[in-house]
Motif scaffolding. Structure first.
Motif, PDB file in Angstrom:
ATOM      1  N   GLY A  11      -0.202  -7.532  -9.463  1.00  0.00           N
ATOM      2  CA  GLY A  11      -0.315  -6.360  -9.356  1.00  0.00           C
ATOM      3  C   GLY A  11      -1.300  -5.685  -8.095  1.00  0.00           C
ATOM      4  N   GLY A  12      -1.142  -4.619  -7.731  1.00  0.00           N
ATOM      5  CA  GLY A  12      -1.947  -3.910  -6.620  1.00  0.00           C
ATOM      6  C   GLY A  12      -2.952  -2.975  -7.165  1.00  0.00           C
ATOM      7  N   THR A  13      -3.169  -2.066  -6.507  1.00  0.00           N
ATOM      8  CA  THR A  13      -4.107  -0.908  -6.948  1.00  0.00           C
ATOM      9  C   THR A  13      -4.022   0.496  -6.465  1.00  0.00           C
ATOM     10  N   SER A  14      -4.073   1.505  -7.119  1.00  0.00           N
ATOM     11  CA  SER A  14      -3.847   2.837  -6.746  1.00  0.00           C
ATOM     12  C   SER A  14      -5.191   3.402  -6.013  1.00  0.00           C
ATOM     13  N   VAL A  15      -6.402   2.687  -6.224  1.00  0.00           N
ATOM     14  CA  VAL A  15      -7.633   3.369  -5.633  1.00  0.00           C
ATOM     15  C   VAL A  15      -8.125   2.159  -4.728  1.00  0.00           C
TER      16      VAL A  15
END
Length: 699
Positions: free
Chosen positions: A492-496
């Protein structure tokens, strides 16, 4: 006419009247040779001077429907402009325009001009213009020979006829006959966008269009009609004058604004006005008289307007030093009821206002999800899903450069030395020259995976997390990765973006809830990894050894920045949090997805102090609150709601919201944080949203 002479006809939607930037964009795109506007719509265009420049496409400009803005036209018209400008006059019953008058460069007076073929002009005994001739429409199945226009006319010797006002705009105010249009002529030099109404046959109200602030209140002034008479006028400043479907001033909307200020709902405005005028806290002087706090007859006349039909009686009471302020305020029929309801209800009342006047707008063609980058108040950089990234002067809206990178941007750009660096979906990092906008390179670091969150820079390395969960440290000199490590095993990636801590370590989070600390000395390595609930907000630095982690499910945890151990935690029951809290001294203010603000103490432990709920349906906070300024025990806040409303409020003593006003900014969702540019005489708020536009508004 377009079909008769073989032209292309461009029809714009009705909504363009209230969204002048879209009208301007249509003009720039289609470059018409003939255009027709009402004066109020023309004056509200972001760049009307471009239509009367040497390079304009317009050969003919028709303006009609209301007072011709002569001084405004003369002020923006280029001396080498070749456009023929006409004042057109008419009414619906004679098939639109009945007369026309060419307004040449340097013209000092505008007349109605010569009648169009098929129209005759007459003046009756009351000075009213009568239109005759065969050019008449059928009304209720009948075709009249003549039509009363309701417009008053004066002859200008041999030059022709001039409209001096409407018959229905001639009012009797306190024994004096006043022409509201004459008041407009007197005031228009000082305020080009102005309009007068006679509110409830009692008060003369002047509306002025222009930049507004939360401290704007109605005020009174005297206008001299002639040597022997003058009138008292109440002035209300609005962001823009409302327009009806005919492109004219909407008097019904102006009356609603008056109801807000002077009707039974105007108690809050009255109290704020008293406090501003007298520089007092009203609660502290409620049992004193108005006379004792310095109210004179002129101020009493101004304040008593708020009492409607009781105005004259209340004015007399205000000048009686034996009657208290509390007794007079109770003259409102529902004042006591409102005060009782306010004390028993935790819902915070919000004053809803019209959309503020727009200063400029830039179309980025697709949604904007990343925040803006402001560089020294002279450059603003913004990017959209279209792959377009622009740099503009935030004060003027002038485009400094515009580059289409052919990718999809969902995040915020950063400044790295003299380069703009921004992640893009499915690719990697884009590097652009900050001065020219030249795309220097697109660097890929994970094949097939891009960067959807903001990067961080510590003057040495660029840090980011890719869509597949890898953390990178990149040397900006050669744009190569010097450290690569998976921080999310599930990919998974990140939104921040990452957070650079005070000891030069780096903290990174993932949407699945991982918190990772990276140490870069002596060599890059991971110090610890901790698991929380899903994280969509950046960690908040509390002090030199503490971080606050906020999970989507409303769980707040203070962790030791050295080892990641939990110091304290609290759950905001049934509240989701998508943005970082705001730290104010030893308190936290948390904005939630449901539109609430939760105040917490941090000392001696995390504890909910108060929950604030705003009386505005549909609001939702997904971006952090902004602290605009602090004044003694009051903090001025800016709050951006996802549904397109922007709120300004004062938090007093950390336990009470005051002066909360809300403005509609966008009819689509907004996932970005607004920015504020303050000049000496104006406050500009910059907002980008999912309606594809980057805009600047006067506040």
């Amino acid at each position: 006419m377009a079909f008769h002479v073989g032209c292309t006809l461009i029809l714009t939607p009705d909504s363009f009247r209230s969204e002048p930037h879209r009208m301007q964009k249509a003009i720039e795109e289609f470059r018409p040779t003939i255009a027709q506007f009402t004066s109020i719509v023309f004056e509200m265009l972001p760049s009307p001077d471009s239509l009367l420049s040497a390079t304009t496409s317009l050969r003919i400009l028709l303006i009609g429907g209301s007072h011709f803005p002569l001084e405004f036209i003369n002020s923006i018209r280029s001396s080498d402009n070749g456009t023929r400008v006409f004042n057109v006059y008419g009414v619906t019953e004679v098939s639109c325009w009945a007369t026309c008058y060419e307004v040449e460069i340097g013209c000092s007076e505008v007349l109605i001009g010569d009648p169009i073929d098929g129209t005759t002009l007459e003046i009756d005994s009351d000075g009213q213009l009568i239109l005759g001739g065969p050019r008449q429409c059928y009304v209720n199945g009948q075709k009249a020979e003549k039509h009363e226009t309701g417009d008053r006319i004066e002859r200008r010797a041999e030059r022709g006829l001039k409209i001096t006002g409407r018959m229905d705009r001639l009012v009797k105010h306190k024994g004096i006959r006043v022409c509201l249009d004459h008041l407009t002529e007197i005031s228009i030099r000082e305020h080009p966008l102005t309009y007068f109404i006679h509110f409830k046959n009692r008060n003369l109200i002047q509306f002025i269009s222009g930049p507004t602030t939360s401290n704007d209140f109605p005020y009174t002034k005297t206008i001299e009609l002639n040597q022997n008479s003058s009138v008292l006028v109440t002035v209300i400043r609005v962001p823009e004058l409302p327009i009806n479907t005919s492109g004219k001033i909407d008097e019904n909307e102006l009356k609603k604004i008056c109801d807000q200020y002077f009707g039974s709902n105007g108690i809050r405005e009255l109290k704020k006005l008293i406090e501003k005028k007298m520089n007092i806290r009203l609660e502290e002087v409620m049992d004193k008289s108005f006379v004792s706090i310095g109210i004179n007859s002129l101020l009493a006349a101004e304040l008593s307007i708020h009492f409607g039909k009781q105005q004259d009686e209340v004015m007399r009471k205000m000048l009686d030093d034996q009657i208290t302020i509390r007794q007079i305020l109770n003259s409102f029929d529902d004042f006591q009821e409102k005060e009782t309801r306010k004390k028993s209800n935790d819902m915070i009342e919000i004053v809803q206002k019209r959309q503020p006047k727009m200063k400029w707008a830039v179309d980025l063609h697709k949604c904007i999800d990343g925040n803006m980058l402001i560089i020294r108040d002279t450059m603003l950089v913004c990017a959209s899903h279209s792959g377009i990234i622009v740099a503009v002067n935030p004060k003027t809206g002038d485009c400094l450069w515009r580059t289409n990178c052919g990718v999809r941007f969902e995040c915020t750009p950063i400044l790295v030395n003299e380069e703009i660096v921004i992640g893009c979906k499915g690719r990697g990092l884009c590097f652009l020259n900050s001065k020219s906008g030249e795309l220097l390179s697109i660097q890929e670091y994970e094949e097939g995976f891009g960067i959807r969150s903001e990067c961080a820079f510590d003057e040495e390395f660029i840090y980011f997390t890719t869509e597949n969960g890898y953390f990178h440290a990149v040397d900006p000199k050669n744009r190569r990765s010097v450290f690569r490590e998976s921080i999310e095993k599930r990919g998974g990636g990140t939104s921040v973006g990452p957070l650079v801590f005070s000891d030069n370590s780096i903290f990174a989070t993932t949407t699945s809830g991982c918190l990772v600390k990276i140490i870069k000395r002596p060599t890059f390595h991971i110090s610890f990894t901790k698991q929380f609930g899903p994280i969509f907000s950046k960690p908040l630095i509390l002090d030199g050894n503490s971080l606050l982690i906020t999970s989507v499910h409303g769980v707040l945890t203070i962790v030791n920045a050295e080892n990641g151990k939990s110091k304290d935690t609290i759950s905001l029951d049934n509240e989701n949090c998508f943005c970082s809290p705001m730290a104010i001294n030893e308190h936290l203010l948390v904005a939630t997805q449901s539109g609430k603000c939760v105040l917490l103490n941090t000392v001696p432990k995390l504890q909910i102090s108060k929950v604030f709920q705003f009386d505005l349906p549909g609001i939702s906070f997904v971006k952090p609150l902004k602290l605009i300024g602090s004044y003694k025990n009051s903090h001025e806040l800016l709050m951006m709601s996802k549904n397109g409303w922007i709120l300004f409020a004062h938090l007093r003593n950390l336990n009470q919201f005051e002066n909360v006003t809300a403005y509609p900014i966008s009819n689509k969702e907004v996932f970005t944080s607004p920015e504020i540019i303050e000049n000496e005489n104006e406050r500009i708020v910059l907002i980008a949203g999912r309606d594809d536009y980057l805009r600047a508004f006067y506040f």
